[in-house]
Every structure is written in structure tokens, then in C-alpha cells.
Design an enzyme around this catalytic site. Structure first.
Site, mmCIF file in Angstrom:
data_model
loop_
_atom_site.group_PDB
_atom_site.id
_atom_site.type_symbol
_atom_site.label_atom_id
_atom_site.label_comp_id
_atom_site.label_asym_id
_atom_site.label_seq_id
_atom_site.Cartn_x
_atom_site.Cartn_y
_atom_site.Cartn_z
ATOM 1 C CG ASP A 47 14.289 -35.536 8.626
ATOM 2 O OD1 ASP A 47 15.103 -34.773 9.153
ATOM 3 O OD2 ASP A 47 13.315 -35.157 7.959
ATOM 4 N NE ARG A 66 9.227 -33.109 8.227
ATOM 5 C CZ ARG A 66 10.402 -33.696 8.108
ATOM 6 N NH1 ARG A 66 10.480 -34.947 7.717
ATOM 7 N NH2 ARG A 66 11.519 -33.046 8.378
ATOM 8 N N PRO A 76 -7.206 -46.785 17.111
ATOM 9 C CG PRO A 76 -8.040 -46.958 19.292
ATOM 10 C CD PRO A 76 -8.350 -46.393 17.956
ATOM 11 C CD GLU A 109 -16.594 -46.013 24.016
ATOM 12 O OE1 GLU A 109 -16.139 -47.117 23.690
ATOM 13 O OE2 GLU A 109 -16.015 -45.257 24.805
#
Ligand code: SAM
Length: 266
Positions: free
Chosen positions: A165, A150, A86, A113
Site C-alpha cells: 500500500d 487493517r 489539531p 472549543e
């Protein structure tokens, strides 16, 4: 293209045994290799985590098993090691396009963690799926692999299926419809039934621009404008006055006024 995933939960990757990515693997357009780095743990109980130095909650992934697993990999062609975190750069379609140019992407999935800090030095890049915290890197790796795969020619069947897209050209996609032409009074726009290719293209471009300006003003700097967009944006501005404050974004597209002066004949 080969995707190699280092994880202690390889069973989580069952979604790759379905649908488009299953077919892409069968057609050998992509290869997905799952490596359980617990297999590289040296301790009797195959521990891959330990308590954090300095105290605190949770367990931290130890460096040895992940280093050993990475060093044992047979890397194929141009490769890149990606650590899921993150704290990494937030992933987007542009990043997917860049990653699609590699031959081998190697994903390090954290858990608990997170990683011992020294594991970070193995990675070429840290990638985050967004500003939220997952329990592990597996779901993030799956999302990234899916979006990169993709883009590989042949994976979607039609070579250009991903061209329009959302996010491919910095724009959101235009609205799509299929049969029936009238569903509970909600009608398919006439232009799409007209068979007039140029008009359809123009309508779609206008809808894409409109959607992006109305829904995601943060994407505006990424739009790859085309010369014809000036007219479409001026029309949109009349329909949606809230777009008006962004006029400076497209003013440079204004076609030069044609000179009225006629060349004097000699
Ligand atoms: C609970 S998280 C650890 C978070 C870490 N303590 C921190 O605050 O940065 C466990 C693992 O999930 C993965 N993860 C969590 N959130 C993620 C995100 N937004 N994007 C990518 N991976 C994520 C990472 O691999 C991470 O090591």
C-alpha cells in the site's frame, strides 16, 4: 486488539458496523468499545462542558467526567491513551504501524472549543489528523482506528494485502488494473498481462518510485531504497527530466564498477 473511544457522540461510530471492520469484530480480531463520558458527569443535567475562564467563544470540556471515565476503564495489556487534537503530531502510516503494536488504544475525542488543558495530562500522546480543524475528534478517531485495524494480521483477509500500500515502504503504490484489458482504448500495460513475475515486480517498483518522485518529493527521505532501484531511477530520469535534480538521493545505490584486472595466475 481493543480500541476504546471516549466520546459524547457514540452514535457517530456507525461506520464500524460495515464492511471489513464489521467482519474483523465478528471474527474477534478487534474489539471496539464506545464509552460515553457524559455518563460520568456528576451534575444533575450531566453537563460535560462549561464556559472558558477568561472569556471567549464556545464551550470547553470539563476535566472531571473524562478523568472519571478514563479511571474506570479496564485496560487490556499494553495500552496507550491518545488525545485527538489539531495541535498534536500529524498522523501518518508510520504512526499507524507503531500503534498496531499495542493491545489497547484509548482515544479521547474532544468537541466544541476543545479540552480543559488539564485533560492533556491523561494522554500518552496527542494526535492530529492533519493541519485543519474538525468539529470533533470522532472522525479523526475513526480514521486512525481504521488505518491501524487493517494492519492487524487477518483483518484484510490476505496477510500481506497491506504490504505494498502507499506509504508502507515510504512509497506511493504502483497503478492497479483489472479486467477488461482494453477499456475505451485505455489499455492495461502489456507487462501485466505477460505472466512474467519478475518483470511485473520490476515494473511495479519502477512505477512506485516514479510516482513518489513526481507527486510527493516530500516523501523521498522516507523511501526504503533497494539495490535494484539505481537502474530503475536512472531509467526514470531519462523519461522524466524533472527527477534529475534529486539524483543525489539515489547515487549511493550505484553498483561498484567491476574490476577489469584479472587475477594473475600463479
Ligand atoms: C473545534 S476542535 C477544537 C480546536 C481547538 N480550539 C484548537 O484550536 O486547538 C474540537 C475537537 O475536535 C478534534 N479535532 C479538531 N481538529 C482535529 C484534527 N485535525 N485532528 C484531530 N482531532 C481534531 C479535537 O478533539 C478537538 O478537541
Amino acid at each position: 486488539m481493543k480500541f476504546t473511544v471516549l466520546t459524547i457522540f457514540p452514535e457517530m461510530f456507525a461506520p464500524f458496523n460495515e464492511s471489513i471492520l464489521k467482519r474483523a469484530q465478528a471474527a474477534e480480531l478487534i474489539k471496539i468499545e464506545l464509552v460515553n463520558f457524559r455518563d460520568y458527569a456528576e451534575s444533575k443535567h450531566k453537563n460535560v462542558d462549561d464556559i472558558p475562564y477568561g472569556g471567549g467563544a464556545g464551550m470547553v470540556l470539563k476535566p472531571e467526567p473524562i478523568y472519571k471515565a478514563v479511571n474506570s476503564l479496564e485496560k487490556t495489556g499494553k495500552s496507550r491513551i491518545l488525545l485527538l487534537s489539531p495541535q498534536g503530531k500529524v498522523f501518518d502510516q508510520k504512526a499507524a504501524q507503531k500503534l498496531a503494536a499495542y493491545d489497547n488504544l484509548i482515544f479521547l475525542c474532544g468537541h466544541y472549543e476543545g479540552f480543559d488543558e488539564r485533560i492533556r495530562s491523561l494522554a500518552d500522546e496527542e494526535i492530529s489528523l492533519g493541519d485543519f480543524v474538525l468539529t470533533g475528534g470522532e472522525l479523526a478517531a475513526m480514521a486512525i482506528i481504521d488505518s491501524v485495524a487493517r494492519l492487524i494480521p487477518g483483518v484484510l483477509g490476505k496477510a500481506n494485502s497491506s504490504e505494498y500500500d502507499s506509504h508502507s515502504q515510504g512509497l506511493l503504490e504502483y497503478p492497479q488494473y483489472t479486467r477488461p484489458p482494453d477499456f475505451q482504448g485505455m489499455k492495461v500495460p502489456e507487462v501485466l498481462l505477460s505472466g512474467h513475475h519478475d518483470k511485473i515486480e520490476k515494473w511495479r517498483r519502477k512505477e512506485s518510485l516514479g510516482r513518489t518522485f513526481l507527486r510527493r518529493i516530500d516523501l523521498i527521505p522516507q523511501i526504503e531504497f533497494q539495490p535494484g532501484d539505481y537502474q530503475l531511477l536512472e531509467e526514470l530520469c531519462l523519461e522524466y527530466p524533472e527527477i534529475e535534480p534529486y539524483r543525489h538521493r539515489w547515487e549511493h545505490l550505484k553498483p561498484a564498477a567491476k574490476s577489469k584486472k584479472r587475477k594473475q595466475s600463479l
